[in-house]
Design a protein around this motif. Structure first.
Motif, PDB file in Angstrom:
ATOM      1  N   TRP A   1      32.506  32.526   6.370  1.00 44.09           N
ATOM      2  CA  TRP A   1      33.129  33.690   6.989  1.00 44.09           C
ATOM      3  C   TRP A   1      33.441  34.771   5.954  1.00 44.09           C
TER       4      TRP A   1
ATOM      5  N   TYR B   1      30.322  36.610   5.184  1.00 42.86           N
ATOM      6  CA  TYR B   1      29.993  37.469   6.327  1.00 42.86           C
ATOM      7  C   TYR B   1      30.834  38.746   6.292  1.00 42.86           C
TER       8      TYR B   1
ATOM      9  N   THR C   1      41.020  39.869   6.516  1.00 47.11           N
ATOM     10  CA  THR C   1      41.419  38.756   7.367  1.00 47.11           C
ATOM     11  C   THR C   1      42.930  38.609   7.361  1.00 47.11           C
TER      12      THR C   1
ATOM     13  N   GLU D   1      40.172  27.072  12.416  1.00 46.25           N
ATOM     14  CA  GLU D   1      38.851  26.523  12.695  1.00 46.25           C
ATOM     15  C   GLU D   1      38.934  25.096  13.195  1.00 46.25           C
TER      16      GLU D   1
ATOM     17  N   CYS E   1      35.500  29.140  14.812  1.00 44.62           N
ATOM     18  CA  CYS E   1      36.662  29.740  14.160  1.00 44.62           C
ATOM     19  C   CYS E   1      37.212  30.876  15.012  1.00 44.62           C
TER      20      CYS E   1
ATOM     21  N   GLY F   1      34.088  32.929  16.272  1.00 44.36           N
ATOM     22  CA  GLY F   1      32.820  32.660  15.620  1.00 44.36           C
ATOM     23  C   GLY F   1      32.376  31.233  15.849  1.00 44.36           C
TER      24      GLY F   1
ATOM     25  N   LEU G   1      26.433  30.971  10.611  1.00 47.88           N
ATOM     26  CA  LEU G   1      27.046  31.529  11.808  1.00 47.88           C
ATOM     27  C   LEU G   1      25.965  31.836  12.830  1.00 47.88           C
TER      28      LEU G   1
ATOM     29  N   ALA H   1      29.200  35.670  17.016  1.00 45.42           N
ATOM     30  CA  ALA H   1      30.515  36.271  16.786  1.00 45.42           C
ATOM     31  C   ALA H   1      30.834  37.137  17.998  1.00 45.42           C
TER      32      ALA H   1
END
Length: 120
Positions: free
Chosen positions: A7, A10, A67, A72, A77, A98, A106, A109
């Motif tokens: 994450w 990402y 964030t 998760e 998540c 996600g 992933l 999303a």
């Protein structure tokens, strides 16, 4: 790679202004059939998401995601975040659900957000 690390990479892609470097980050973190959806758009590939990020960066110079919470379980998540501009002003706040595939990438999303009061 742990889901939290995937994450974080990402999120890094959202700040990357170089399309080539952004594409590399996305290839390392997203399944080839990755689906992104938010209230205004839906993309169905790494390349389509990279283009969308580039367009958003034109609208929000210095864009970055911060964030604010991360939970998760079972390859899924729920992430709370703030989208900031280059001056660290909050442009949007939201959550993303996600999911990752069996290879740790992933695959989806789904994004929900609110614009701060007074935003366009």
């Amino acid at each position: 790679m742990a889901l939290r690390e995937t994450w974080a990479a990402y999120e890094e892609a959202w700040s990357e202004s170089d399309p080539g470097r952004r594409a590399t980050i996305l290839r390392l973190t997203l399944d080839a059939t990755f689906v992104y959806s938010d209230p205004v758009t839906r993309t169905e590939s790494q390349d389509a998401l990279s283009r969308y990020i580039g367009e958003l960066q034109q609208t929000v110079p210095g864009l970055r995601i911060v964030t604010t919470s991360f939970a998760e379980h079972h390859d899924a998540c729920l992430v709370g975040w703030t989208l900031q501009d280059g001056n660290s002003n909050a442009v949007a706040r939201g959550v993303t659900c996600g999911e990752r595939d069996g290879n740790g990438l992933l695959k989806k999303a789904t994004v929900f957000y609110d614009l701060p009061h007074g935003s366009p």
